[in-house]
Design a protein around this motif. Structure first.
Motif, PDB file in Angstrom:
ATOM      1  N   ILE A  91     -25.544  14.512 -17.286  1.00  0.00           N
ATOM      2  CA  ILE A  91     -27.105  14.923 -18.426  1.00  0.00           C
ATOM      3  C   ILE A  91     -27.529  16.520 -17.649  1.00  0.00           C
ATOM      4  N   VAL A  92     -27.074  17.543 -18.454  1.00  0.00           N
ATOM      5  CA  VAL A  92     -26.756  18.569 -17.557  1.00  0.00           C
ATOM      6  C   VAL A  92     -28.328  19.884 -17.299  1.00  0.00           C
ATOM      7  N   HIS A  93     -28.974  19.452 -18.645  1.00  0.00           N
ATOM      8  CA  HIS A  93     -30.668  20.408 -18.682  1.00  0.00           C
ATOM      9  C   HIS A  93     -31.275  19.162 -19.776  1.00  0.00           C
ATOM     10  N   GLY A  94     -30.960  17.886 -18.950  1.00  0.00           N
ATOM     11  CA  GLY A  94     -32.262  17.233 -19.609  1.00  0.00           C
ATOM     12  C   GLY A  94     -31.837  15.571 -19.778  1.00  0.00           C
ATOM     13  N   PHE A  95     -32.200  14.293 -19.552  1.00  0.00           N
ATOM     14  CA  PHE A  95     -31.718  13.315 -21.124  1.00  0.00           C
ATOM     15  C   PHE A  95     -32.221  13.320 -21.917  1.00  0.00           C
ATOM     16  N   LYS A  96     -33.216  13.061 -21.973  1.00  0.00           N
ATOM     17  CA  LYS A  96     -34.176  12.617 -23.393  1.00  0.00           C
ATOM     18  C   LYS A  96     -34.675  13.577 -23.478  1.00  0.00           C
ATOM     19  N   THR A  97     -36.002  13.943 -22.832  1.00  0.00           N
ATOM     20  CA  THR A  97     -36.656  15.401 -22.796  1.00  0.00           C
ATOM     21  C   THR A  97     -35.794  16.635 -22.423  1.00  0.00           C
ATOM     22  N   ALA A 118     -34.746  19.798 -13.180  1.00  0.00           N
ATOM     23  CA  ALA A 118     -33.643  17.844 -12.539  1.00  0.00           C
ATOM     24  C   ALA A 118     -34.182  17.248 -12.339  1.00  0.00           C
ATOM     25  N   GLU A 119     -35.858  17.487 -12.311  1.00  0.00           N
ATOM     26  CA  GLU A 119     -36.460  16.447 -11.155  1.00  0.00           C
ATOM     27  C   GLU A 119     -37.070  15.758 -12.203  1.00  0.00           C
ATOM     28  N   ILE A 120     -37.494  15.716 -13.107  1.00  0.00           N
ATOM     29  CA  ILE A 120     -37.621  14.849 -14.624  1.00  0.00           C
ATOM     30  C   ILE A 120     -36.557  14.683 -14.781  1.00  0.00           C
ATOM     31  N   ALA A 121     -34.942  15.607 -15.228  1.00  0.00           N
ATOM     32  CA  ALA A 121     -33.663  14.139 -16.367  1.00  0.00           C
ATOM     33  C   ALA A 121     -33.138  13.550 -15.431  1.00  0.00           C
ATOM     34  N   ALA A 122     -33.387  13.860 -14.269  1.00  0.00           N
ATOM     35  CA  ALA A 122     -33.420  13.001 -12.900  1.00  0.00           C
ATOM     36  C   ALA A 122     -34.131  11.086 -13.072  1.00  0.00           C
ATOM     37  N   ARG A 123     -35.187  11.733 -13.259  1.00  0.00           N
ATOM     38  CA  ARG A 123     -36.443  10.274 -13.246  1.00  0.00           C
ATOM     39  C   ARG A 123     -36.161  10.120 -14.485  1.00  0.00           C
ATOM     40  N   GLU A 124     -36.114  10.580 -15.877  1.00  0.00           N
ATOM     41  CA  GLU A 124     -35.291   9.352 -16.787  1.00  0.00           C
ATOM     42  C   GLU A 124     -34.449   8.517 -16.532  1.00  0.00           C
ATOM     43  N   ALA A 125     -33.079   9.785 -16.560  1.00  0.00           N
ATOM     44  CA  ALA A 125     -31.977   8.939 -16.657  1.00  0.00           C
ATOM     45  C   ALA A 125     -31.855   7.707 -15.118  1.00  0.00           C
ATOM     46  N   MET A 356     -39.473  10.737 -22.170  1.00  0.00           N
ATOM     47  CA  MET A 356     -40.272  12.260 -22.729  1.00  0.00           C
ATOM     48  C   MET A 356     -41.190  12.035 -23.155  1.00  0.00           C
ATOM     49  N   SER A 357     -41.607  11.267 -21.634  1.00  0.00           N
ATOM     50  CA  SER A 357     -43.442  11.515 -21.756  1.00  0.00           C
ATOM     51  C   SER A 357     -43.920  12.748 -22.170  1.00  0.00           C
ATOM     52  N   ALA A 358     -45.291  12.998 -22.482  1.00  0.00           N
ATOM     53  CA  ALA A 358     -45.476  14.195 -22.725  1.00  0.00           C
ATOM     54  C   ALA A 358     -45.621  15.443 -21.320  1.00  0.00           C
ATOM     55  N   ALA A 359     -46.101  14.698 -19.832  1.00  0.00           N
ATOM     56  CA  ALA A 359     -45.618  15.253 -18.943  1.00  0.00           C
ATOM     57  C   ALA A 359     -44.516  16.065 -19.313  1.00  0.00           C
ATOM     58  N   HIS A 360     -43.004  15.307 -19.034  1.00  0.00           N
ATOM     59  CA  HIS A 360     -41.934  15.965 -18.974  1.00  0.00           C
ATOM     60  C   HIS A 360     -41.989  16.986 -20.108  1.00  0.00           C
ATOM     61  N   ARG A 361     -42.721  16.447 -21.513  1.00  0.00           N
ATOM     62  CA  ARG A 361     -42.683  17.541 -22.978  1.00  0.00           C
ATOM     63  C   ARG A 361     -43.464  18.640 -22.165  1.00  0.00           C
ATOM     64  N   LEU A 408     -28.036  12.966 -25.591  1.00  0.00           N
ATOM     65  CA  LEU A 408     -28.620  11.702 -25.740  1.00  0.00           C
ATOM     66  C   LEU A 408     -30.290  12.054 -26.112  1.00  0.00           C
ATOM     67  N   GLY A 409     -30.372  13.355 -26.383  1.00  0.00           N
ATOM     68  CA  GLY A 409     -31.707  14.171 -26.945  1.00  0.00           C
ATOM     69  C   GLY A 409     -31.725  13.894 -28.147  1.00  0.00           C
ATOM     70  N   SER A 410     -32.999  13.885 -29.157  1.00  0.00           N
ATOM     71  CA  SER A 410     -33.340  13.456 -30.032  1.00  0.00           C
ATOM     72  C   SER A 410     -33.295  15.375 -31.137  1.00  0.00           C
TER      73      SER A 410
END
Ligand code: GLC
Length: 719
Positions: A91-97, A118-125, A356-361, A408-410
């Motif tokens: 998870i290098v620059h984001g998980f799904k977001t 990185a915090e957001i990536a960690a939260r999604e992961a 992929m929450s609105a806040a994350h996007r 994992l991104g779309s």
């Protein structure tokens, strides 16, 4: 479970169970995995027994709360001692977001937003069950032919160190055991993977220990100082020995001198690769060298499980070495709280709300606007919404803007450039104009037609993401010729043209920068890329990115970087001869675009550079102040950069070294007095005897908007 409980657990383990703990395989080997049993190619030849799988210590590449819960549950039912699995993924620059690629993030010079990404990536992961991420990658890069420059934050050791700290803070937070929304970080690739000869992936790295310490080690050191839990070995050689079997690099330097006592994992297959490297005759010797070098986990090969027991029986390897490795893995599991809760953060119900929450996007969009770099603007940007725009190019409607390491991104959920522009104006025509590497008459006609009635042409150009990333190396770093042809065709319309670039490396921009009126380097901007680009093109956000890797004038210059040495025959010296100086006959020495470069929709003026004194000592600091004025039409952000030059060292010293920066916001007409404080430790460097210290003497301090455009003053360090 405290230390003594871990030791008692270790003592209950059989040698087979200990060795299996050191193996990491991908999900298809595990019951409960979506791809269970889909074992093909090299994996099928591994001959791993079910018994070994039941005792393995960690899983590579799992993601998804339900899948990880399924795998873990089955494992806990079958594992004799109930030792939970560690789940690790890239998870290098984001998980799904997906955030911009790290080379883009580096250009933001925004450590706070970096940490947040990185915090957001960690939260999604973590809500998807992941425990460890194989990031940050902090390899210093100077060669844009290398595909993985997109994964680094650039060519400067100090700046890379600051980003390494920010990424580790974001991934791990303050308290990994209780904060289940974070993941353990794994800094990579130790060491100096970015210096692969010829910019060719996996190629030889050969440099002096002084160069290694001066430029390549600082960012790994910074990550470890920030508490990074894991380190990953590099594929390349260091001092003539593959890093993965290099005792001097791993035991002496990493573990003893840098005091790292966490888990060291090999890169994918890197243990076995010691055979083709030519330092191991067989898998057994490779396993021996890796465990002797202190590699705890072997990723995706089975040298350990096939040979370590034999090596212990032959007294080639003492069981205590294996115990050390197993204990470090158990300690990481303990730190992550897995003995209390093997399912840690995994939460099937919560997962869809977090991902992929609105806040994350929103955060991804903001960082993408900060990471893009305005390379040219002949007063055509920002665009006015009433302008008729023709959007033309292979990236006009492409979702391939996530970049490598976004598995994992779309792409389907990425905001394309067309969607971004349509959110600003409906006065839009679109044509592909060409494919990434090919162009047809029909495409050309369609493009010319789409552009015929437009006020401005927006070009969406770049590299397919497969032309970047691991094993994505290019000897020719220009845009593909089909795209250069498209520019030429559209030139004939004599309309203003803006090029937006989606790419993973500094490019030779001949045929682009000279043929268009404006160029925006968007890199691979991630899930919100189209919106971020539109925000910048229409002036809703004023570009503030600054390059952290030089753009070569020509690939023949490579490696080209700002913190180079002067040589004995520098160009332009007062007594320089016409010919006999360090230069090319056919191109300039300077890069096309220098480190630190980036434009804005406003202008900033620098004045009144002042030093608090003309001398400083080891005990004193030097205050440096400068006045910056936004004398342009709109508010904007400026990255005020501070460099030094040591006039005379015991070894040669770079012509400039970045030592500090401040990213400031100024309204139109606003003036700010910026102050930096310089201390003696920022003047230190590695001497030929590897001592890290400063010397008395004359220094120049430079402050400016990039590594070339600066104001300067000298001072002396007195001892
Ligand atoms: C790859 C990469 C490394 C990654 C690992 C696991 O080969 O070099 O960066 O973390 O394998 O996917």
């Amino acid at each position: 479970m405290r230390e003594n409980k871990l030791l008692s657990l270790l003592n209950q383990m059989t040698l087979d169970e200990k060795i299996a703990q050191l193996m990491q395989l991908a999900t298809p080997f595990f019951k409960g995995a979506k791809e269970q049993g889909q074992i093909t190619g090299p994996m099928a030849e591994m001959g791993v027994t079910d018994d070994t799988i039941q005792n393995s210590g960690s899983v590579l590449g799992a993601s998804g709360a339900q899948e990880i819960i399924n795998i873990q549950r089955t494992h806990m039912e079958e594992n004799r001692l109930g030792i939970p699995l560690l789940f690790m993924s890239d998870i290098v620059h984001g998980f799904k977001t997906i955030f911009p690629v790290p080379l883009a993030i580096g250009c933001s010079w925004d450590l706070e937003l970096t940490e947040k990404s990185a915090e957001i990536a960690a939260r999604e992961a973590s809500v998807s069950g992941v425990h460890v991420t194989f990031a940050p990658m902090v390899d210093l890069v100077r060669d844009p032919r290398w595909g993985r420059v997109m994964e680094s934050t650039g060519e400067d050791p100090y700046l890379n160190s600051e980003f390494a700290r920010a990424f580790v803070r974001g991934f791990q937070g303050e308290e990994l055991t209780t904060d289940v929304e974070r993941v353990a970080a794994c800094v990579k690739h130790f060491a100096a993977y970015g210096a692969a000869e010829g910019g060719r992936d996996y190629n030889t790295v050969d440099m002096s220990e002084r160069e290694l310490r001066e430029n390549y080690l600082p960012a790994y050191q910074a990550a470890l100082e920030e508490g990074c839990e894991m380190v990953m070995t590099a594929f390349n050689t260091v001092f003539g020995i593959p890093a993965t079997g290099n005792k001097r690099l791993m035991r002496q330097l990493l573990r003893e001198e840098m005091e790292f006592d966490g888990v060291l994992i090999s890169d994918w297959g890197a243990v076995k690769e010691m055979i083709p490297h030519g330092v191991a005759e067989n898998e057994k010797e490779a396993a021996y060298k890796a465990i002797s070098a202190g590699v705890d986990i072997e990723m995706m090969t089975t040298g350990y499980v096939n040979h370590l027991k034999e090596l212990v029986e032959e007294k080639m390897v003492d069981e205590s070495i294996i115990d050390e490795a197993v204990l470090r893995i158990l300690q990481l599991k303990e730190k992550l709280g897995l003995f209390e809760n093997p399912y840690r953060g995994a939460n099937v119900e919560l997962e869809p709300e977090v991902i992929m929450s609105a806040a994350h996007r929103k955060a991804a969009r903001e960082l993408a606007t900060k990471s893009s770099v305005l390379l040219k603007n002949e007063s055509i940007l920002p665009l006015k919404k009433e302008k008729k725009v023709a959007l033309i190019g292979p990236f006009a409607e492409s979702g391939d803007i996530l970049g490598p390491w976004s598995w994992l991104g779309s792409r389907d959920e990425a905001v394309t450039m067309k969607e971004g522009i349509l959110s600003k104006t409906s006065r839009l025509t679109v044509a592909k104009g060409c494919d990434i590497e090919s162009i047809t008459d029909a495409q050309t006609e369609e493009a010319l037609k789409a552009a015929s009635d437009a006020d401005v042409i927006l070009l969406a150009l770049g590299e397919d993401s497969d032309m970047s990333g691991e094993a994505g190396c290019r000897a020719n770093i220009q845009l593909p010729s089909a795209q250069l042809q498209l520019i030429n065709y559209l030139q004939s319309l004599n309309k203003p043209m803006v090029a937006v670039l989606f790419n993973g490396r500094p490019l030779d921009l001949h045929g682009v920068l000279d043929q268009t009126d404006a160029v925006l380097e968007a890199w691979y901007p991630g899930t919100e890329g189209g919106n971020a680009v539109a925000d910048l093109l229409y002036g809703d956000v004023n570009p503030s990115g600054r390059l952290t890797m030089s753009f070569p004038y020509h690939v023949g210059q490579v490696p080209v970087y700002y913190n180079h040495f002067n040589t004995g025959r520098p160009q332009g010296a007062p007594d320089a001869q016409e010919r006999y100086v360090s230069q090319y006959l056919d191109i300039p020495n300077e890069p096309l675009l220098p480190f630190g470069f980036g434009l804005s929709y406003t202008t900033f003026t620098y004045s009144d550079l002042k030093l608090s004194s003309a001398t400083m000592t080891e005990e004193q600091t030097l205050d440096i102040s400068i006045t910056v004025t936004n004398d342009g039409p709109v508010a904007g952000e400026e990255v005020v950069q501070l460099y030094i030059h040591d006039h005379s060292g015991e070894v040669i010293r770079p012509v400039k070294e970045l030592k500090d920066f401040q990213k400031i916001s100024l309204d139109a007409g606003e003036t700010a007095d910026i102050t930096f404080t310089l201390s003696e430790n920022q003047l230190r460097y590695h001497h030929s005897d590897l001592q890290y210290k400063s010397d008395p003497g004359t220094f120049t301090v430079f402050i400016g908007r990039n590594s070339q455009d600066t104001m300067e003053q000298t001072f002396r360090l007195e001892k």
